[in-house]
Design a protein around this motif. Sequence first.
Motif, short mmCIF file in Angstrom:
data_model
loop_
_atom_site.label_atom_id
_atom_site.label_comp_id
_atom_site.label_asym_id
_atom_site.label_seq_id
_atom_site.Cartn_x
_atom_site.Cartn_y
_atom_site.Cartn_z
N ALA A 60 0.83 -1.20 0.00
CA ALA A 60 0.00 0.00 0.00
C ALA A 60 0.86 1.25 0.00
O ALA A 60 0.52 2.26 -0.63
N SER A 246 -10.93 -4.36 -10.92
CA SER A 246 -9.86 -4.18 -9.96
C SER A 246 -10.31 -4.64 -8.58
O SER A 246 -11.49 -4.61 -8.24
N GLY A 248 -10.02 -3.14 -5.96
CA GLY A 248 -10.57 -2.04 -5.18
C GLY A 248 -12.04 -1.76 -5.41
O GLY A 248 -12.64 -0.95 -4.72
N SER A 249 -12.66 -2.43 -6.39
CA SER A 249 -14.06 -2.13 -6.71
C SER A 249 -15.02 -2.69 -5.67
O SER A 249 -16.15 -2.23 -5.56
N THR A 297 -6.05 8.62 -4.93
CA THR A 297 -5.78 8.87 -3.51
C THR A 297 -6.42 10.17 -3.05
O THR A 297 -7.01 10.22 -1.96
N ARG A 300 -10.37 9.68 -2.99
CA ARG A 300 -10.81 8.75 -1.94
C ARG A 300 -10.57 9.33 -0.55
O ARG A 300 -11.40 9.14 0.35
N SER A 400 -6.02 4.84 4.42
CA SER A 400 -7.04 4.01 3.79
C SER A 400 -7.09 4.26 2.29
O SER A 400 -7.24 3.32 1.49
N THR A 403 -4.20 2.60 0.52
CA THR A 403 -4.44 1.17 0.40
C THR A 403 -5.41 0.89 -0.74
O THR A 403 -5.19 -0.01 -1.56
N TRP A 404 -6.49 1.66 -0.79
CA TRP A 404 -7.48 1.48 -1.85
C TRP A 404 -6.89 1.75 -3.22
O TRP A 404 -7.08 0.98 -4.17
N GLN A 407 -4.91 -0.91 -4.94
CA GLN A 407 -5.63 -2.06 -5.48
C GLN A 407 -6.10 -1.84 -6.91
O GLN A 407 -6.52 -2.79 -7.58
N ILE A 408 -6.05 -0.59 -7.37
CA ILE A 408 -6.51 -0.30 -8.72
C ILE A 408 -5.57 -0.95 -9.72
O ILE A 408 -4.36 -0.74 -9.69
#
Length: 414
Positions: A60, A246, A248-249, A297, A300, A400, A403-404, A407-408
């Motif tokens: 991350a 992805s 992250g979805s 980033t 989000r 957070s 991290t999200w 994941q993309i």
Amino acid sequence: MTDSSTAFLGRQPILDRDKQLVAFELLFRGGKENRAEVTNDTEATAVVLTRAFSDLGIDAALGSGLGFINCDANLLLSDAIEVLPCDRIVLEILETVDPTPEVLARCRVLRDKGFMLALDDYIGAEDRFRELLAMVDFIKVDIQPLDEAALRALTARLLPLGVPLLAEKVDTQAQADLCRDLGFELFQGYFFARPTILAQRKLDHNEMTLLRLLGLVMQDADTEELESVVKPDPSLTVNLLRLVNSAGSGLRSPVHSLRHAITALGRRPLQRWIQLLLFARPGSHSQNDPLMILAATRGRTMEILAGTPDSSLYRLRDEAFLAGIVSLLPALLMTPMDDILKGLPVSATLSAAVRERAGPLGALLHLVETLEGADQDAFLAALAHCPGIAPMAVFAAEASAMTWASQIGKPVSE
């Protein structure tokens, strides 16, 4: 003594000659002190390491790239540094480190263990750093205090060493172009996110289609109408499915059709992915696209901070992610903000936020923007204009979001 419970992890992107993300420098930012001064480099770096590798996790914090970390003499000589993953970390030897025989011997040991070394903020003291220059993997040059003549002269002396040169504090495309022409291999800074506005530039077909699609989603158009806009463009179809699939979805299994993607996600998540699709250039890998990572980033982080039910910004939660994304569209499209907003059905609140950083949403946008730099005074000043948001809430949201965003591009597990 720094209170680690209020310490923030800062990241500055490091790009290659093709503007692909290859690394981050991990930076210390205190969350409560009134000034940005770091009086104990060892302690500051220890806080960064704790945040990056304990709280966030290395993937991350760094994605698939390297992490550059500042080292003073104390940290360099300590055994603690050897717990770091040597294949992912570049140890930046600060300009304040005296290259004593003990330091040089330690650098050789670390090299033998697999660590990479960089000489930070090099200013041309060849005699003092001669032995160190022979063993480092990167030389970082702060270009800000150097005029063009001085930069050319310094570069001419360094290139024969055969060590990759990294230009840091690159804030404009013109600076990046000069350093590239001089032979620099790596570039640190936010020049890629500084818009080069072309007043007469017309959006290409792909960009116009995406903006139209985003407008339709914001107006809650029928699924069939959304599908009909995307289907004629195979590259958009592939990119949308790649992003939606992805990790992250939040979907538990991959989708294989546009209609399935539209219905499975729901409108708010779909709007978010279409916004990110603007940054997913054909042929690019989203995990290495710095503008995509920055947009994801930023958006989000804003969404999380505005999404707390007791937050005064809660009523703006639906617009927070969009504001973060739209704020970077001028850099992506090289088009004035006013021209971009003409094609989007945005509210007056969002328009004022991205144009002027006005209103509570604009204040939140400005706060999140300060997280992307290393100016702690600017962060604290921006925080003062966001009542009810505590420093730790900002850090938690940023962590957070990192991290999200990491994941993309990573596929959903079958």
